[in-house]
Design an enzyme around this catalytic site. Structure first.
Site, PDB file in Angstrom:
ATOM      1  N   ASN A 109       0.875  -1.172   0.000  1.00 23.86           N
ATOM      2  CA  ASN A 109       0.000   0.000   0.000  1.00 23.86           C
ATOM      3  C   ASN A 109       0.910   1.220   0.000  1.00 23.86           C
ATOM      4  O   ASN A 109       1.380   1.654   1.049  1.00 23.86           O
ATOM      5  CB  ASN A 109      -0.904  -0.042   1.237  1.00 23.86           C
ATOM      6  CG  ASN A 109      -1.856   1.137   1.279  1.00 23.86           C
ATOM      7  OD1 ASN A 109      -1.763   2.055   0.456  1.00 23.86           O
ATOM      8  ND2 ASN A 109      -2.764   1.126   2.238  1.00 23.86           N
ATOM      9  N   ARG A 130      -2.327  -2.064  -3.650  1.00 20.41           N
ATOM     10  CA  ARG A 130      -3.523  -1.239  -3.500  1.00 20.41           C
ATOM     11  C   ARG A 130      -3.418  -0.075  -4.478  1.00 20.41           C
ATOM     12  O   ARG A 130      -2.440   0.683  -4.455  1.00 20.41           O
ATOM     13  CB  ARG A 130      -3.615  -0.707  -2.079  1.00 20.41           C
ATOM     14  CG  ARG A 130      -4.813   0.182  -1.923  1.00 20.41           C
ATOM     15  CD  ARG A 130      -4.823   0.904  -0.623  1.00 20.41           C
ATOM     16  NE  ARG A 130      -6.004   1.749  -0.569  1.00 20.41           N
ATOM     17  CZ  ARG A 130      -6.182   2.693   0.332  1.00 20.41           C
ATOM     18  NH1 ARG A 130      -5.272   2.918   1.253  1.00 20.41           N
ATOM     19  NH2 ARG A 130      -7.261   3.414   0.315  1.00 20.41           N
ATOM     20  N   HIS A 151     -12.457   3.295  -0.526  1.00 21.28           N
ATOM     21  CA  HIS A 151     -12.433   2.370   0.624  1.00 21.28           C
ATOM     22  C   HIS A 151     -13.131   1.056   0.281  1.00 21.28           C
ATOM     23  O   HIS A 151     -13.629   0.366   1.168  1.00 21.28           O
ATOM     24  CB  HIS A 151     -13.144   2.970   1.869  1.00 21.28           C
ATOM     25  CG  HIS A 151     -12.356   4.020   2.566  1.00 21.28           C
ATOM     26  ND1 HIS A 151     -12.950   5.103   3.168  1.00 21.28           N
ATOM     27  CD2 HIS A 151     -11.040   4.146   2.787  1.00 21.28           C
ATOM     28  CE1 HIS A 151     -12.024   5.865   3.707  1.00 21.28           C
ATOM     29  NE2 HIS A 151     -10.846   5.306   3.493  1.00 21.28           N
ATOM     30  N   ARG A 208      -9.489  16.293   5.840  1.00 24.79           N
ATOM     31  CA  ARG A 208     -10.286  16.574   4.633  1.00 24.79           C
ATOM     32  C   ARG A 208     -11.675  17.071   5.033  1.00 24.79           C
ATOM     33  O   ARG A 208     -12.252  16.587   6.005  1.00 24.79           O
ATOM     34  CB  ARG A 208     -10.424  15.304   3.782  1.00 24.79           C
ATOM     35  CG  ARG A 208      -9.188  14.981   2.998  1.00 24.79           C
ATOM     36  CD  ARG A 208      -9.317  13.646   2.293  1.00 24.79           C
ATOM     37  NE  ARG A 208      -8.519  12.629   2.932  1.00 24.79           N
ATOM     38  CZ  ARG A 208      -8.561  11.337   2.649  1.00 24.79           C
ATOM     39  NH1 ARG A 208      -9.380  10.894   1.718  1.00 24.79           N
ATOM     40  NH2 ARG A 208      -7.809  10.471   3.290  1.00 24.79           N
ATOM     41  N   GLU A 236      -7.598  -4.325   5.374  1.00 25.96           N
ATOM     42  CA  GLU A 236      -7.443  -4.060   3.946  1.00 25.96           C
ATOM     43  C   GLU A 236      -6.305  -4.878   3.335  1.00 25.96           C
ATOM     44  O   GLU A 236      -6.425  -5.377   2.225  1.00 25.96           O
ATOM     45  CB  GLU A 236      -7.224  -2.558   3.720  1.00 25.96           C
ATOM     46  CG  GLU A 236      -8.517  -1.771   3.925  1.00 25.96           C
ATOM     47  CD  GLU A 236      -8.300  -0.278   4.015  1.00 25.96           C
ATOM     48  OE1 GLU A 236      -7.643   0.148   4.987  1.00 25.96           O
ATOM     49  OE2 GLU A 236      -8.769   0.447   3.137  1.00 25.96           O
TER      50      GLU A 236
END
Ligand code: AMP
Length: 606
Positions: free
Chosen positions: A12, A67, A155, A216, A363
């Site tokens: 990732n 990823r 996601h 964010r 993940e």
């Protein structure tokens, strides 16, 4: 390497760190999990990984899973990486300028470091490719949309894992659940998962839309760009940068983006920290309410991510006042959640219709699973298996015995007109008119034998004619579907049961076994024989020893492929049209994988 071992390195690669893990997917074990932080560059961090792995005893790899944040509209499945896939990921850089370049750099260095080892791109957007057009479309000029401007959702790997874990915990197939998955970490998104597929995600074209996040902003009025230019003289780039890096919890609290600090200060009376928590919870609650409306209700609300897993007070705030949805929240269970492994505790009272589940997200594990799945996919050699006949199903209705009497008179029994291709099914001589708020469809054929519930199957274009929004459902799944009026020769009734049939293949058990398919699998099907050949995705396999193997599509789908059909109100074999299964990507596959989630995690922890 032993034959029973299959080692997958997952990467990732982000802008400020590279996370990597090694899983032995054959033995269900995690061998390595590590992160290289504050890197000079992704390339520099990646180049350190082979030596670090060697120190940790890993010298050979079978595959590498990367990823990749943005796969655009093209990828709904992980892809084995080749030059074409790299080009496609590069094409998505304008959509994800912060995220796709590090992933591309990671792929480049990995292919130099492990030449000959298969590499797979696992896209954050792929799980959301089932989001319908009405949900992914921005109401903006067409020329903008043509550049790829639409909502994609992110996601996906996390939300897919949560879906599988929830289904496993409840011992219920994903196809029977409406799940709202809340991934509340530094990045945050809510996902509406209806019967195994994502139907909406709060992130949009970029990972900026939706919830309040660490730094964010989430949703803002697009009008702020012009406003800030006029008032503060900011450029578009400055505003975008601030929306990503200087907004969210950090801006609201003035204390940084760590929810632990914000909660501590709020408890000590800090007004900005208190306000940050309220804004955060309000936005999440708003999305959950919206997604319950989108799915016509919710069965499970799931929390994951650093905040979702660890902040009992945030979970409580978000779940407040959901009693109207059927949620009875249990605060005792909530405050006692302590996740150490792959537990998925439920935190609602026993009488609550809606379940609330807390679970870790995994993940990296999912990336390894997806990589193994794609590499082991049995691509049935099409030429060795006979193609599947295709039949076009025009609009029709199935009726209960009571409805038959109400529509055609007391004691009336349907008259068989002709047998259909599936043994035991027939078209009746009787027809009904289907009436909606805007219009009607006349002479819709009744099919027999009678069923326990009324079901009206139409094409989506016909739903516009009626003026109703018909959901895409499998036959028999009519709960909560729109109500229409049926008019027969002797009377009228109002009944629910209006659906657009989900495209499916009736498959004889032997044919399913020959193709390695199971009941509930979803496949991709290439159509041959029409003069506009095309592929259909998400075709559901229905297996029964009595079935004659045959694919059923509706008239809209037949028209799209110029597939000829004749007659109305029954199933008509399309002359010369056959289909080949080209790809398998299935909720049933998900269910199979989910069976071993617990075992895997326990072994990982060991
Ligand atoms: P993630 O991106 O999933 O690692 O989540 C990071 C976020 O989780 C940060 O905002 C942390 O403040 C938050 N977090 C981690 N532990 C806790 C905790 N015990 N209570 C509240 N927030 C937490």
């Amino acid at each position: 390497m032993k034959n029973d071992s299959f080692r997958i390195l997952t990467i990732n690669a982000g802008s400020s760190s590279v996370k990597y893990s090694v899983f032995d997917t054959a033995a269900n074990r995690q061998l390595v999990h590590s992160e290289i932080e504050r890197v000079a560059s992704v390339e520099e961090a990646m180049r350190r990984i082979p030596a670090l792995l060697k120190e940790q005893g890993v010298t050979e790899l079978n595959a590498i899973g990367h990823r990749v944040a943005h796969g655009g509209a093209k990828f709904r499945e992980p892809q084995v990486i080749d030059s074409e896939v790299i080009k496609d990921i590069e094409d998505c850089v304008p959509l994800a300028p912060l995220h796709n370049p590090p992933a591309l750099a990671g792929i480049k260095v990995a292919s130099d470091a492990w030449p000959g080892v298969k590499q797979v791109a696992v896209f954050d957007t792929a799980f959301h490719q089932t989001i319908p057009e009405r949900a992914f479309t921005y109401a903006v000029p067409d020329a903008w949309c043509k550049t790829g401007l639409r909502r994609y959702g992110f996601h996906g790997t996390s939300h897919k894992y949560v879906m599988m874990r929830v289904a496993e915990e409840l011992k219920t197939p994903v196809t029977e659940l409406r799940i709202i998955s809340c991934h509340l970490g530094n990045g945050a998104s809510v996902c509406a998962i209806e019967r195994g597929v994502s139907v909406d995600n709060s992130m949009g074209m970029t990972s900026l839309e939706g919830l309040v996040m660490g730094t964010r902003s989430g949703d803002v009025d697009p009008g702020i760009f012009a406003y800030l230019k006029r008032t503060l003289g900011l450029t578009v780039e400055q505003i975008e940068d601030a929306l990503y890096k200087e907004s969210g919890l950090a801006a609201l609290s003035g204390l940084g983006n760590d929810m632990r600090d914000i909660e501590k200060q709020a408890a000590e009376g800090n007004k900005k920290a208190q306000s940050a928590i309220q804004v955060y919870a309000y936005r999440a609650r708003k999305y959950i309410g919206a997604y319950a409306a989108v799915m016509g209700g919710v069965d499970v609300i799931a929390f994951t991510g650093g905040i979702g897993e660890n902040s009992a007070s945030m979970r409580k705030r978000i779940c407040e006042r959901f009693d109207y949805l059927g949620l009875d929240f249990d605060e005792d269970k909530n405050v006692n959640v302590k996740l150490t492994d792959s537990e998925a505790p439920q935190i609602q009272r026993d009488n609550s219709r809606v379940r609330v589940i807390v679970t870790q997200t995994r993940e990296q594990w999912m990336i390894a699973q997806e990589t193994a799945r794609i590499l082991s996919l049995k691509q049935a050699p099409a030429e060795t298996l006979p193609p599947i006949p295709v039949a076009v199903s025009a609009h029709h209705v199935h009726l209960t015995e009571t409805a038959v009497e109400q529509l055609f008179g007391k004691g009336h029994v349907l008259h068989i007109r002709n047998q259909l291709s599936q043994p035991g099914f027939w078209a009746a001589e009787e027809t009904v008119d289907v009436i909606g708020p805007r219009g009607e469809i006349k002479n819709v054929r009744v099919l027999g034998p009678c069923r326990p519930a009324n079901q009206i199957e139409i094409a989506e274009t016909e739903a516009f004619k009626l003026g109703v929004d018909a959901p895409v459902r499998l036959s028999g799944d009519t709960k909560g579907t729109p109500v229409v009026t049926l008019r027969g020769s002797a009377g009228s009734i109002q009944t629910e049961g209006l659906i657009v049939a989900k495209r499916h293949i009736h498959m004889n058990t032997k044919d399913a076994e020959a193709r390695g398919l199971h009941h509930g699998d979803q496949v991709e099907v290439a159509m041959h024989g029409g003069d506009r050949e095309l592929s259909f995705r998400n075709v559901v396999i229905r297996v029964d020893p009595r079935f004659v193997t045959e694919m059923h599509i509706d008239t809209d789908e037949a028209n799209a492929g110029h597939i000829e059909h004749s007659g109305a109100g029954e199933l008509t074999p399309a002359p010369g049209c056959t289909a080949h299964i080209t790809h398998c990507h299935t909720p049933a596959g998900v269910a199979e994988q989910s069976c071993c989630l617990n075992d895997t995690k326990k072994k990982e922890a060991a």
